[in-house]
Design an enzyme around this catalytic site. Structure first.
Site, short mmCIF file in Angstrom:
data_model
loop_
_atom_site.label_atom_id
_atom_site.label_comp_id
_atom_site.label_asym_id
_atom_site.label_seq_id
_atom_site.Cartn_x
_atom_site.Cartn_y
_atom_site.Cartn_z
N ASP A 54 0.81 -1.21 0.00
CA ASP A 54 0.00 0.00 0.00
C ASP A 54 0.85 1.28 0.00
O ASP A 54 1.53 1.59 0.98
CB ASP A 54 -0.95 0.00 1.20
N LYS A 103 -7.80 -1.77 3.61
CA LYS A 103 -7.23 -0.43 3.74
C LYS A 103 -7.22 0.01 5.20
O LYS A 103 -6.26 0.63 5.67
CB LYS A 103 -8.04 0.56 2.89
N LYS A 144 -8.70 14.54 -3.12
CA LYS A 144 -9.00 13.84 -1.87
C LYS A 144 -9.01 14.80 -0.69
O LYS A 144 -8.15 15.67 -0.57
CB LYS A 144 -7.94 12.76 -1.64
N LYS A 216 2.63 1.87 3.41
CA LYS A 216 1.85 2.00 4.65
C LYS A 216 2.03 0.82 5.60
O LYS A 216 2.17 1.00 6.80
CB LYS A 216 0.36 2.12 4.32
#
Length: 261
Positions: A54, A103, A144, A216
């Site tokens: 990620d 996520k 975003k 991540k």
């Protein structure tokens, strides 16, 4: 499982296995559980590199810096609440519960090692409340919105609240990471090492934990500690690159400026 077409084998795992069998490195830039133990074992057997998971581009990168600062300063985060909405394909995919759960896990794990390393602030098993919300809003497109609130305990039981608001072009933050990950991975395919003049030259381990700075939820080799603190990740990468050209590691002690000569 792949030969029998089992439904639990994700498409991304199929891509990973195909890359490994072709001898091509595979980097997982999404939060899906792609690099399962069997895939890592295959990469080790084939001496092919894998990395994940990620891309770490915006909100999580800030979180890894701020959480490390608070914990190291003796300020105890009690609750971290993160809200996102976006309208691109990433947002659309994350509107599916299974995709969102993966996520959520990758975003939540970013503070785990920092909290676990400070036994004065946190008792065994204690952890700040960590809530993550992601919503799909088609009209905002790739722009975003990310909002974070950090509530921390300070001196004499007082509370401190930090609120952040960030607007970013999500794909424009992630795209340079793809280039950086590609360049670093390609470099690692040309690096070998040996221990002693008579030892065999060997590549690095198949799991490229050196890429953690850009991801991540870093995937690491079995029985290896996971480091999420951004500064430590960057220092590890920098010192490994320094070793490649015969330079000593940086340690920031600067003793020459702190002692009488």
């Amino acid at each position: 499982s792949i030969a029998n077409g089992h439904s639990e084998v994700s498409p991304s795992t199929l891509f990973a296995v195909a890359s490994i069998l072709e001898g091509a490195p595979f980097i997982n830039g999404s939060p899906q559980n792609t690099l399962v133990p069997g895939v890592i074992e295959l990469a080790e057997r084939e001496h092919t590199f894998v990395g994940g998971d990620d891309f770490k581009s915006g909100q999580t990168k800030i979180k890894s810096v701020l959480a490390e600062f608070l914990v190291n300063a003796g300020i105890k985060p009690l609750a971290i609440t993160s809200y996102n909405h976006l309208g691109n394909n990433d947002g659309c995919n994350l509107s599916a519960p299974a995709q969102f759960r993966s996520k959520e896990i990758s975003k939540s794990s970013v503070v785990d090692d920092m909290v676990g390393a400070n036994h004065l602030l946190y008792k065994k098993g204690e952890h700040p409340d960590h809530t993550i919300v992601i919503k799909y809003v088609p009209s905002v497109g790739d722009s975003k919105r990310a909002m974070d609130e950090y509530v921390s305990e300070i001196f004499m039981g007082g509370l401190n609240t930090i609120s952040l608001y960030n607007t970013c072009e999500d794909s424009l933050l992630a795209s340079p990471l793809i280039i950086d990950l590609f360049m670093m991975t390609e470099l690692m395919t040309r690096v070998t090492y040996r221990q002693g003049d008579d030892a065999e030259w060997l590549p690095f381990h198949s799991v490229l934990s050196i890429l953690s700075y850009m991801l991540k939820a870093p995937v690491v080799a079995p029985n290896t500690p996971v480091v999420n603190a951004l500064a430590k990740q960057r220092m590890a990468m920098e010192n490994i690159l320094r070793a490649f050209v015969g330079l000593p590691p940086n340690n920031e002690m600067m003793l020459e400026h702190k002692a009488f000569h």
